[in-house]
Design an enzyme around this catalytic site. Structure first.
Site, PDB file in Angstrom:
ATOM      1  N   ASP A  64      72.583  50.040  70.078  1.00 39.54           N
ATOM      2  CA  ASP A  64      72.367  51.316  69.179  1.00 39.54           C
ATOM      3  C   ASP A  64      73.944  51.537  68.523  1.00 39.54           C
ATOM      4  OD1 ASP A  64      72.360  53.873  68.200  1.00 39.54           O
ATOM      5  OD2 ASP A  64      70.635  54.216  69.347  1.00 39.54           O
ATOM      6  N   SER A 120      66.655  60.692  68.327  1.00 38.48           N
ATOM      7  CA  SER A 120      67.889  60.985  67.723  1.00 38.48           C
ATOM      8  C   SER A 120      68.197  62.411  67.511  1.00 38.48           C
ATOM      9  CB  SER A 120      68.047  60.200  66.541  1.00 38.48           C
ATOM     10  OG  SER A 120      69.406  60.440  66.158  1.00 38.48           O
ATOM     11  N   HIS A 175      68.873  51.389  67.082  1.00 39.50           N
ATOM     12  CA  HIS A 175      68.600  53.122  66.961  1.00 39.50           C
ATOM     13  C   HIS A 175      67.301  53.195  66.164  1.00 39.50           C
ATOM     14  CE1 HIS A 175      69.747  57.012  67.322  1.00 39.50           C
ATOM     15  NE2 HIS A 175      69.574  57.265  65.998  1.00 39.50           N
TER      16      HIS A 175
END
Length: 276
Positions: free
Chosen positions: A221, A145, A254
């Protein structure tokens, strides 16, 4: 430096160290996994950059990376995600301030006093660990991320410094998404031209080294369409002729469940490059 944790793990040792960072002007912690091969001499290292809200703990406790690092003889270095301490500037919310350093060198007050995470992960931390532990100068870098953004930027801006780079769910174009726009406005100011040095989609246009980019992205995600936008990196790499292996994973989100599912493939990818 001070060792504050040590655990036997996968034939090696999972440690956490603290030290005074001159770059950040504060005390910092980093996780360090020493594989069993490090007992016989220096081995290469993978630097892992974590995402928003994380510390040095998340990757080393949730990803299950140690078994793969032990198999391939790779040290894992996992720093914190921002400067820490009572005198370090902070903000309300999870996406700015402590836990959200974005791996940039801040130029704007009050952030510029401590928020120089780019220099910390690229220069100070590698110099520190290579001087004190059985680690060679063969480096790889990865992250998740916000940390995926940091890994891509570090590799693209420093030709020859890393043998390989990969990322999970990276913020590929921070200049074009809300997370990045908020952070960059605060840390770097309103000049969007200054933002390009920390945007992978801009950097691939001019990098002198065509280091292949390995990216894993979950199709489920929750941030895919709003914050991550991997197609922007696909388009930028295609235009620049930069090698990119984007692996879209159906059903994955995620979380660290996603990372744990494919981190073994990433470690194998880095191991091949580190041994070349």
């Amino acid at each position: 430096m001070q060792k504050i944790e040590s655990h036997a793990c996968c034939g090696g040792t999972q440690e956490v160290w603290s030290h005074r960072s001159h770059t950040l002007d504060c005390d910092m912690k980093f996780g360090l996994f020493l594989p069993p091969q490090a007992q016989d001499g220096p081995v290469p290292a993978l630097y892992w950059l974590s995402g928003l809200t994380c510390t040095e703990q998340n990757f080393v406790t949730k990803a299950g990376v140690q078994r793969y690092a032990a198999e391939h003889g790779i040290v894992i270095v996992a720093p914190d995600t921002s400067p820490r301490g009572d005198d370090v500037a902070d903000a309300d919310g999870y996406d700015l301030g402590k836990g959200a350093g974005f791996y940039v060198n801040a130029t704007q007050s009050p952030w510029s006093a401590h928020y120089r995470m780019y220099d910390y992960v690229v220069d100070e931390l590698p110099a520190l660990v290579e001087a004190h532990f059985p680690i060679t100068s063969a480096r790889a870098i990865s992250g998740h991320s916000m940390g995926g953004h940091g890994a891509l930027v570090a590799a693209l801006r420093n030709p020859g410094r890393y043998r390989s780079v990969s990322a999970f769910s990276p913020i590929v174009a921070p200049s074009q998404v809300p997370w990045g726009e908020k952070a960059f406005s605060a840390y770097l100011g309103d000049d969007r031209g200054a933002w390009k040095q920390y945007d992978a989609t801009s950097l691939v246009k001019s990098t002198t080294e065509k280091l292949p980019l390995l990216v894993d992205q979950g199709e489920a995600d929750e941030f895919l369409a709003t914050q991550l936008k991997p197609q922007l990196l696909v388009d930028a790499c295609a235009a620049a002729g930069h090698p990119l292996d984007l692996r879209m994973r159906p059903g994955y989100d995620h979380s660290y469940y996603f990372i744990a599912s494919f981190v073994g493939e990433h470690i194998a990818h880095h191991a091949r490059a580190l041994r070349a």
